[in-house]
Design a protein around this motif. Structure first.
Motif, short mmCIF file in Angstrom:
data_model
loop_
_atom_site.label_atom_id
_atom_site.label_comp_id
_atom_site.label_asym_id
_atom_site.label_seq_id
_atom_site.Cartn_x
_atom_site.Cartn_y
_atom_site.Cartn_z
N ASN A 67 0.82 -1.21 0.00
CA ASN A 67 0.00 0.00 0.00
C ASN A 67 0.85 1.26 0.00
O ASN A 67 0.34 2.36 0.17
N MET A 68 2.16 1.10 -0.17
CA MET A 68 3.07 2.23 -0.09
C MET A 68 2.92 3.16 -1.30
O MET A 68 3.00 2.73 -2.45
N PRO A 69 2.70 4.47 -1.04
CA PRO A 69 2.55 5.43 -2.14
C PRO A 69 3.90 5.86 -2.70
O PRO A 69 4.38 6.96 -2.43
N THR A 70 4.55 5.00 -3.47
CA THR A 70 5.84 5.32 -4.05
C THR A 70 5.68 6.38 -5.13
O THR A 70 4.57 6.68 -5.57
N VAL A 71 6.79 6.95 -5.56
CA VAL A 71 6.76 7.96 -6.61
C VAL A 71 6.08 7.41 -7.87
O VAL A 71 5.26 8.08 -8.50
N GLU A 72 6.40 6.16 -8.20
CA GLU A 72 5.80 5.55 -9.40
C GLU A 72 4.28 5.46 -9.27
O GLU A 72 3.54 5.80 -10.20
N LYS A 73 3.80 5.02 -8.11
CA LYS A 73 2.36 4.90 -7.90
C LYS A 73 1.67 6.27 -7.89
O LYS A 73 0.56 6.42 -8.40
N ILE A 74 2.32 7.26 -7.30
CA ILE A 74 1.75 8.61 -7.27
C ILE A 74 1.63 9.17 -8.68
O ILE A 74 0.62 9.78 -9.04
N LYS A 75 2.64 8.93 -9.49
CA LYS A 75 2.59 9.41 -10.88
C LYS A 75 1.52 8.69 -11.67
O LYS A 75 0.83 9.30 -12.50
N GLU A 76 1.37 7.39 -11.44
CA GLU A 76 0.32 6.63 -12.13
C GLU A 76 -1.06 7.15 -11.74
O GLU A 76 -1.96 7.27 -12.57
N LYS A 77 -1.23 7.47 -10.47
CA LYS A 77 -2.50 7.99 -9.96
C LYS A 77 -2.73 9.42 -10.41
O LYS A 77 -3.87 9.87 -10.55
N GLY A 78 -1.62 10.15 -10.63
CA GLY A 78 -1.73 11.55 -11.07
C GLY A 78 -2.10 12.50 -9.95
O GLY A 78 -2.56 13.62 -10.20
N GLU A 79 -1.88 12.08 -8.70
CA GLU A 79 -2.34 12.88 -7.57
C GLU A 79 -1.43 12.64 -6.36
O GLU A 79 -1.08 11.51 -6.04
N LEU A 80 -1.07 13.73 -5.68
CA LEU A 80 -0.33 13.66 -4.43
C LEU A 80 -1.28 14.08 -3.31
O LEU A 80 -1.82 15.19 -3.34
N VAL A 81 -1.49 13.21 -2.33
CA VAL A 81 -2.45 13.48 -1.25
C VAL A 81 -1.72 13.97 -0.01
O VAL A 81 -0.91 13.24 0.58
N MET A 82 -2.01 15.18 0.40
CA MET A 82 -1.46 15.80 1.60
C MET A 82 -2.50 15.74 2.71
O MET A 82 -3.64 16.15 2.53
N LEU A 83 -2.12 15.23 3.88
CA LEU A 83 -2.99 15.23 5.04
C LEU A 83 -2.54 16.35 5.97
O LEU A 83 -1.35 16.50 6.26
N THR A 84 -3.50 17.15 6.44
CA THR A 84 -3.14 18.28 7.29
C THR A 84 -4.29 18.61 8.24
O THR A 84 -5.37 18.02 8.16
N ASN A 85 -4.04 19.53 9.13
CA ASN A 85 -5.07 20.07 10.02
C ASN A 85 -5.08 21.58 9.81
O ASN A 85 -4.20 22.29 10.28
N ALA A 86 -6.06 22.06 9.06
CA ALA A 86 -6.05 23.45 8.59
C ALA A 86 -6.54 24.44 9.64
O ALA A 86 -7.43 25.24 9.42
N ALA A 87 -5.91 24.38 10.81
CA ALA A 87 -6.22 25.32 11.89
C ALA A 87 -4.92 25.70 12.58
O ALA A 87 -4.84 25.80 13.80
N PHE A 88 -3.89 25.91 11.76
CA PHE A 88 -2.54 26.12 12.27
C PHE A 88 -1.83 27.19 11.44
O PHE A 88 -0.84 26.94 10.79
N PRO A 89 -2.38 28.42 11.42
CA PRO A 89 -1.78 29.47 10.61
C PRO A 89 -0.42 29.89 11.17
O PRO A 89 -0.19 29.78 12.38
N PRO A 90 0.52 30.30 10.33
CA PRO A 90 0.37 30.54 8.89
C PRO A 90 0.67 29.30 8.03
O PRO A 90 0.75 29.40 6.82
N PHE A 91 0.79 28.13 8.66
CA PHE A 91 1.21 26.94 7.92
C PHE A 91 0.07 26.26 7.17
O PHE A 91 0.26 25.80 6.04
N GLU A 92 -1.10 26.18 7.78
CA GLU A 92 -2.29 25.68 7.09
C GLU A 92 -3.53 26.26 7.74
O GLU A 92 -3.65 26.25 8.96
#
Length: 299
Positions: A67-92
């Motif tokens: 299930n590892m999102p390697t560079v090859e798999k990310i490119k095949e998927k065409g998407e990079l998924v970032m997980l964050t908590n958007a309540a931490f300005p100015p970072f997110e």
């Protein structure tokens, strides 16, 4: 861009920080409104895995490399998924319906390097490490400190920001003489302020620790007299106070320095190589400092 509303009276607290240009924002995003203080953690995904505070045995269990999102798999998927908590300005933080901030711009630069689109998932901070550990996201970028416990579960990039913990205090309180021992301390759940400073009896012995979805919620409760101070990272502390200078102040107690890094699934060497390379390039070109200035000035 709209100006940030004051961090008070428990209005939709994530929206408090909707005050920045979209900059390098994500091409697509999922947002979840932060819950009220002390509620059980929620996320924008399916049911969260076990807490990152699980036993060392569980944390050190080998990841499912299939299930590892390697560079090859990310490119095949065409998407990079970032997980964050958007309540931490100015970072997110959230600007209207968009998640933006320093970390989002960094993630966008990584996605550009890979030639894929960036998708940002907004969730509670605490389970991010577990999601990355099990391959439910490609990168965990949320002002994360690479401590010993987290390094048992995931790999980290080189550090890209150095910071320290600050106290948010009511105006009129002398920070130099303020003693957190015996006080009610507000923290964002799962952060350094929670796991180390407020929760380690060898560091301080508060009367009570109140845990919130975000430092914004904690500061709002402090303004209402429900907590005596809030412990959170320097730049988020300053961003919160900047919007409420008549109600609160940011104080530097002189705690140890710490650094932010990007979390990835263990053994994901191909992705780590790309991430470290992009971080080095951004640092060499002074871009990270520019992002900090830009997103701080727009708070």
């Amino acid at each position: 861009m709209k100006k940030i509303l004051a961090v008070l009276l428990a209005v939709s607290m994530t929206a408090v920080f909707g005050a920045c240009s979209s900059g390098g924002g994500a091409t697509s995003s999922e947002t979840s409104e932060p819950a009220s203080s002390e509620a059980a953690p929620e996320s924008s995904e399916a049911e969260a895995p076990e807490s990152s505070e699980a036993s060392s045995e569980e944390s050190e269990a080998p990841a499912d490399t299939g299930n590892m999102p390697t560079v090859e798999k990310i490119k095949e998927k065409g998407e990079l998924v970032m997980l964050t908590n958007a309540a931490f300005p100015p970072f997110e933080y959230v600007d209207g319906s968009e998640i933006t901030g320093v970390d989002v711009e960094i993630a966008q630069a990584i996605a550009d390097e890979l030639g894929v689109k960036l998708s940002v998932t907004n969730m509670d901070f605490d389970p991010i490490i577990d999601y990355i550990k099990t391959g439910k996201g490609d990168l965990g970028i949320a002002g994360i400190t690479a401590n010993e416990e987290r390094e048992k579960a995931v790999d980290f990039s080189t550090s890209y920001i150095t910071t320290t913990q600050y106290m948010i205090l009511p105006t009129g309180v002398d920070g130099a003489t303020f003693d957190p021992n015996g006080k009610i301390i507000g923290v964002q759940q799962g952060t350094t302020g929670d796991n180390y400073y407020a929760s380690d009896p060898e560091v301080m012995q508060p009367k009570e620790v109140k845990r919130y979805k975000s430092a914004v919620d904690a500061a709002a409760d402090m303004a209402l007299g429900r907590v005596d101070c809030v412990i959170i990272d320097e730049m988020p502390a300053k961003a919160i106070v900047a919007n409420n200078p008549d109600k609160m102040q940011a104080y530097d107690p002189g705690y140890d320095k710490e650094s932010y890094s990007i979390a990835m699934m263990k053994g994901n060497d191909s992705l780590k190589q790309v991430v470290d390379s992009v971080l080095q390039k951004l640092a060499d070109e002074g871009k990270i400092e520019e992002m900090i200035v830009k997103h701080t000035s727009n708070q």
